[in-house]
Design an enzyme around this catalytic site. Sequence first.
Site, PDB file in Angstrom:
ATOM      1  N   TYR A  57      10.005 -42.469  -2.072  1.00  0.00           N
ATOM      2  CA  TYR A  57      10.246 -41.436  -1.059  1.00  0.00           C
ATOM      3  C   TYR A  57      11.562 -41.747  -0.334  1.00  0.00           C
ATOM      4  O   TYR A  57      11.641 -42.682   0.471  1.00  0.00           O
ATOM      5  CB  TYR A  57       9.106 -41.360  -0.030  1.00  0.00           C
ATOM      6  N   HIS A 125       1.649 -45.186  -8.856  1.00  0.00           N
ATOM      7  CA  HIS A 125       1.977 -43.794  -8.477  1.00  0.00           C
ATOM      8  C   HIS A 125       1.702 -42.855  -9.651  1.00  0.00           C
ATOM      9  O   HIS A 125       1.132 -41.776  -9.486  1.00  0.00           O
ATOM     10  CB  HIS A 125       3.456 -43.741  -8.059  1.00  0.00           C
ATOM     11  N   SER A 204      -1.636 -33.964  -0.202  1.00  0.00           N
ATOM     12  CA  SER A 204      -1.303 -32.540  -0.019  1.00  0.00           C
ATOM     13  C   SER A 204      -2.557 -31.720   0.326  1.00  0.00           C
ATOM     14  O   SER A 204      -2.841 -30.695  -0.303  1.00  0.00           O
ATOM     15  CB  SER A 204      -0.607 -31.969  -1.265  1.00  0.00           C
ATOM     16  N   PRO A 205      -3.327 -32.165   1.338  1.00  0.00           N
ATOM     17  CA  PRO A 205      -4.575 -31.454   1.670  1.00  0.00           C
ATOM     18  C   PRO A 205      -4.324 -30.066   2.257  1.00  0.00           C
ATOM     19  O   PRO A 205      -5.252 -29.263   2.353  1.00  0.00           O
ATOM     20  CB  PRO A 205      -5.241 -32.379   2.699  1.00  0.00           C
ATOM     21  N   LEU A 206      -3.066 -29.810   2.630  1.00  0.00           N
ATOM     22  CA  LEU A 206      -2.719 -28.462   3.107  1.00  0.00           C
ATOM     23  C   LEU A 206      -2.032 -27.668   1.992  1.00  0.00           C
ATOM     24  O   LEU A 206      -1.357 -26.666   2.264  1.00  0.00           O
ATOM     25  CB  LEU A 206      -1.782 -28.563   4.323  1.00  0.00           C
ATOM     26  N   GLY A 207      -2.214 -28.112   0.758  1.00  0.00           N
ATOM     27  CA  GLY A 207      -1.559 -27.417  -0.356  1.00  0.00           C
ATOM     28  C   GLY A 207      -0.056 -27.372  -0.170  1.00  0.00           C
ATOM     29  O   GLY A 207       0.574 -26.356  -0.428  1.00  0.00           O
ATOM     30  N   ARG A 208       0.504 -28.495   0.298  1.00  0.00           N
ATOM     31  CA  ARG A 208       1.947 -28.615   0.592  1.00  0.00           C
ATOM     32  C   ARG A 208       2.383 -27.564   1.615  1.00  0.00           C
ATOM     33  O   ARG A 208       3.486 -27.025   1.547  1.00  0.00           O
ATOM     34  CB  ARG A 208       2.773 -28.523  -0.692  1.00  0.00           C
ATOM     35  N   GLY A 209       1.491 -27.265   2.539  1.00  0.00           N
ATOM     36  CA  GLY A 209       1.833 -26.356   3.644  1.00  0.00           C
ATOM     37  C   GLY A 209       1.390 -24.922   3.401  1.00  0.00           C
ATOM     38  O   GLY A 209       1.313 -24.131   4.336  1.00  0.00           O
ATOM     39  N   GLY A 213      -0.454 -20.889   6.049  1.00  0.00           N
ATOM     40  CA  GLY A 213      -0.308 -19.424   6.020  1.00  0.00           C
ATOM     41  C   GLY A 213       0.958 -18.881   6.657  1.00  0.00           C
ATOM     42  O   GLY A 213       1.104 -17.670   6.790  1.00  0.00           O
TER      43      GLY A 213
HETATM   44  N1  LIG Z   1       0.393 -39.561  -4.905  1.00  0.00           N
HETATM   45  C1  LIG Z   1       1.231 -38.559  -5.056  1.00  0.00           C
HETATM   46  O1  LIG Z   1       1.711 -38.267  -6.160  1.00  0.00           O
HETATM   47  C2  LIG Z   1       1.610 -37.736  -3.851  1.00  0.00           C
HETATM   48  C3  LIG Z   1       2.245 -36.499  -4.018  1.00  0.00           C
HETATM   49  C4  LIG Z   1       2.547 -35.748  -2.864  1.00  0.00           C
HETATM   50  C5  LIG Z   1       2.221 -36.243  -1.605  1.00  0.00           C
HETATM   51  N2  LIG Z   1       1.627 -37.463  -1.482  1.00  0.00           N
HETATM   52  C6  LIG Z   1       1.289 -38.022  -0.152  1.00  0.00           C
HETATM   53  O2  LIG Z   1       0.459 -37.095   0.537  1.00  0.00           O
HETATM   54  C7  LIG Z   1       1.017 -36.798   1.816  1.00  0.00           C
HETATM   55  C8  LIG Z   1       0.650 -35.393   2.254  1.00  0.00           C
HETATM   56  O3  LIG Z   1       1.008 -34.441   1.308  1.00  0.00           O
HETATM   57  P1  LIG Z   1       2.176 -33.379   1.531  1.00  0.00           P
HETATM   58  O4  LIG Z   1       3.007 -33.795   2.696  1.00  0.00           O
HETATM   59  O5  LIG Z   1       2.778 -33.178   0.200  1.00  0.00           O
HETATM   60  O6  LIG Z   1       1.422 -32.018   1.771  1.00  0.00           O
HETATM   61  P2  LIG Z   1       0.512 -31.360   2.938  1.00  0.00           P
HETATM   62  O7  LIG Z   1       0.018 -32.386   3.849  1.00  0.00           O
HETATM   63  O8  LIG Z   1      -0.441 -30.519   2.188  1.00  0.00           O
HETATM   64  O9  LIG Z   1       1.563 -30.377   3.633  1.00  0.00           O
HETATM   65  C9  LIG Z   1       2.738 -30.805   4.235  1.00  0.00           C
HETATM   66  C10 LIG Z   1       3.531 -29.577   4.625  1.00  0.00           C
HETATM   67  O10 LIG Z   1       2.768 -28.790   5.517  1.00  0.00           O
HETATM   68  C11 LIG Z   1       3.444 -28.629   6.749  1.00  0.00           C
HETATM   69  N3  LIG Z   1       2.417 -28.745   7.811  1.00  0.00           N
HETATM   70  C12 LIG Z   1       1.707 -29.841   8.151  1.00  0.00           C
HETATM   71  N4  LIG Z   1       0.845 -29.559   9.143  1.00  0.00           N
HETATM   72  C13 LIG Z   1       1.016 -28.249   9.446  1.00  0.00           C
HETATM   73  C14 LIG Z   1       0.437 -27.382  10.394  1.00  0.00           C
HETATM   74  N5  LIG Z   1      -0.521 -27.795  11.227  1.00  0.00           N
HETATM   75  N6  LIG Z   1       0.871 -26.087  10.442  1.00  0.00           N
HETATM   76  C15 LIG Z   1       1.836 -25.651   9.599  1.00  0.00           C
HETATM   77  N7  LIG Z   1       2.418 -26.431   8.658  1.00  0.00           N
HETATM   78  C16 LIG Z   1       2.017 -27.724   8.595  1.00  0.00           C
HETATM   79  C17 LIG Z   1       4.473 -29.731   6.803  1.00  0.00           C
HETATM   80  O11 LIG Z   1       5.574 -29.283   7.576  1.00  0.00           O
HETATM   81  P3  LIG Z   1       6.672 -30.298   8.209  1.00  0.00           P
HETATM   82  O12 LIG Z   1       7.200 -31.088   7.059  1.00  0.00           O
HETATM   83  O13 LIG Z   1       7.663 -29.362   8.790  1.00  0.00           O
HETATM   84  O14 LIG Z   1       6.003 -31.133   9.208  1.00  0.00           O
HETATM   85  C18 LIG Z   1       4.826 -29.893   5.328  1.00  0.00           C
HETATM   86  O15 LIG Z   1       5.775 -28.930   4.941  1.00  0.00           O
HETATM   87  C19 LIG Z   1       2.522 -37.032   1.601  1.00  0.00           C
HETATM   88  O16 LIG Z   1       3.190 -37.218   2.828  1.00  0.00           O
HETATM   89  C20 LIG Z   1       2.508 -38.258   0.723  1.00  0.00           C
HETATM   90  O17 LIG Z   1       2.333 -39.422   1.515  1.00  0.00           O
HETATM   91  C21 LIG Z   1       1.306 -38.198  -2.591  1.00  0.00           C
END
Ligand SMILES: NC(=O)c1ccc[n+]([C@@H]2O[C@H](COP(=O)([O-])OP(=O)(O)OC[C@H]3O[C@@H](n4cnc5c(N)ncnc54)[C@H](OP(=O)(O)O)[C@@H]3O)[C@@H](O)[C@H]2O)c1
Length: 326
Positions: A57, A125, A204-209, A213
């Site tokens: 990262y 990873h 990515s529990p928020l489906g990457r945001g 919505g």
């Molecule tokens: N093992 C793997 O291959 C892998 C792959 C992907 C991710 N990960 C890990 O999982 C973690 C979480 O996944 P993720 O960051 O991909 O996805 P996520 O948690 O599903 O979503 C993150 C996105 O949602 C936005 N967001 C967060 N909270 C929000 C809210 N309350 N309202 C509106 N938008 C919101 C964030 O915006 P902002 O950025 O503007 O805050 C960001 O764009 C990563 O940080 C990483 O550590 C692991």
Amino acid sequence: MIPTLPLGADGPQLPAFGLGCMGMSEFYGKTDDAQSLAVLARAHELGVRMFDTADMYGNGHNEELLARFLKTGGRNAFIATKFGIRKAPGEYARSIDNSPDYIREACEASLRRLGIERIDLYYVHRAETGRPIEETMEVLAGLVQAGKIAHIGLSEVSADTLRRAHGVHPVAAVQSEYSLTTRDMEAEVLPACRELGIAFVAYSPLGRGLLAGTMKSGDLAENDFRRNAPRFAGDALEANLARLDTLRTIADQREATPSQVALAWVLAKGVFAIPGTKRLSYLEQNIAAASLHLSEDDIAKLDRAYAPGSFTGERYTAEGMKGVSA
Ligand SMILES: NC(=O)c1ccc[n+]([C@@H]2O[C@H](COP(=O)([O-])OP(=O)(O)OC[C@H]3O[C@@H](n4cnc5c(N)ncnc54)[C@H](OP(=O)(O)O)[C@@H]3O)[C@@H](O)[C@H]2O)c1
């Protein structure tokens, strides 16, 4: 209060919400270290203990950022990092490397960047196609014995690979994508984790945001990873946003946000979740989802409305999909 879960059979009991730190260095547009450090400190204050990073990262930037946080506080923080995806600085092209020498090198480099003596949870990873997982686990078991890592995790592996790995050395956690948008893990991996007593960490529990919505394709920065992800590209984003009605209805009924309902749904499945954000307001909103109780009826409605395969477009490009379920 965030509920707690055990990290596998021998691991500690930890708050079920961790913090995904990836976006603080790369993938989701502009970053700001000072703001990220404030988010890390606030997450710790709110009870978060599991901080999730990876060596790739920001090419080490994310681990160095965590080191700064650990120096100024972060008592009892539980650090999870990952190795196995190699890429050159500034380039998207990557390769998967689980060779024994590389694993040991990568571990030393992560320890150095993080400024710690032992990594709490060290994930593969991506498992390297064609390389036996047994060999990788032997190397990782050696790192446990040497006191360099405390627990071993695997990311995006198949149930078969998981079982073989666990036969060599206990696996504490599997981390894979899991949310209302991505439920593939329910078929085999989650049941295997339950059977073997291995923790599951939903990334990515928020489906990457998407599940918030509020995303608009025009708002995504030039270098935002999602611009090229099939689920967000072209017409797919509009089509997917139009599917959020059930989520929005339940959120309105519960006086919560769609993100909070999406996170409460993940917690209700009895797994860890590591939502990622670089903003204080999102962090606070997300952690408050720990107190949102969904009824069985809410969960059944969400399960039905977002059955596996409901969303348009794969979660990764064809190249990226080659690395999952390995
Ligand atoms: N093992 C793997 O291959 C892998 C792959 C992907 C991710 N990960 C890990 O999982 C973690 C979480 O996944 P993720 O960051 O991909 O996805 P996520 O948690 O599903 O979503 C993150 C996105 O949602 C936005 N967001 C967060 N909270 C929000 C809210 N309350 N309202 C509106 N938008 C919101 C964030 O915006 P902002 O950025 O503007 O805050 C960001 O764009 C990563 O940080 C990483 O550590 C692991």
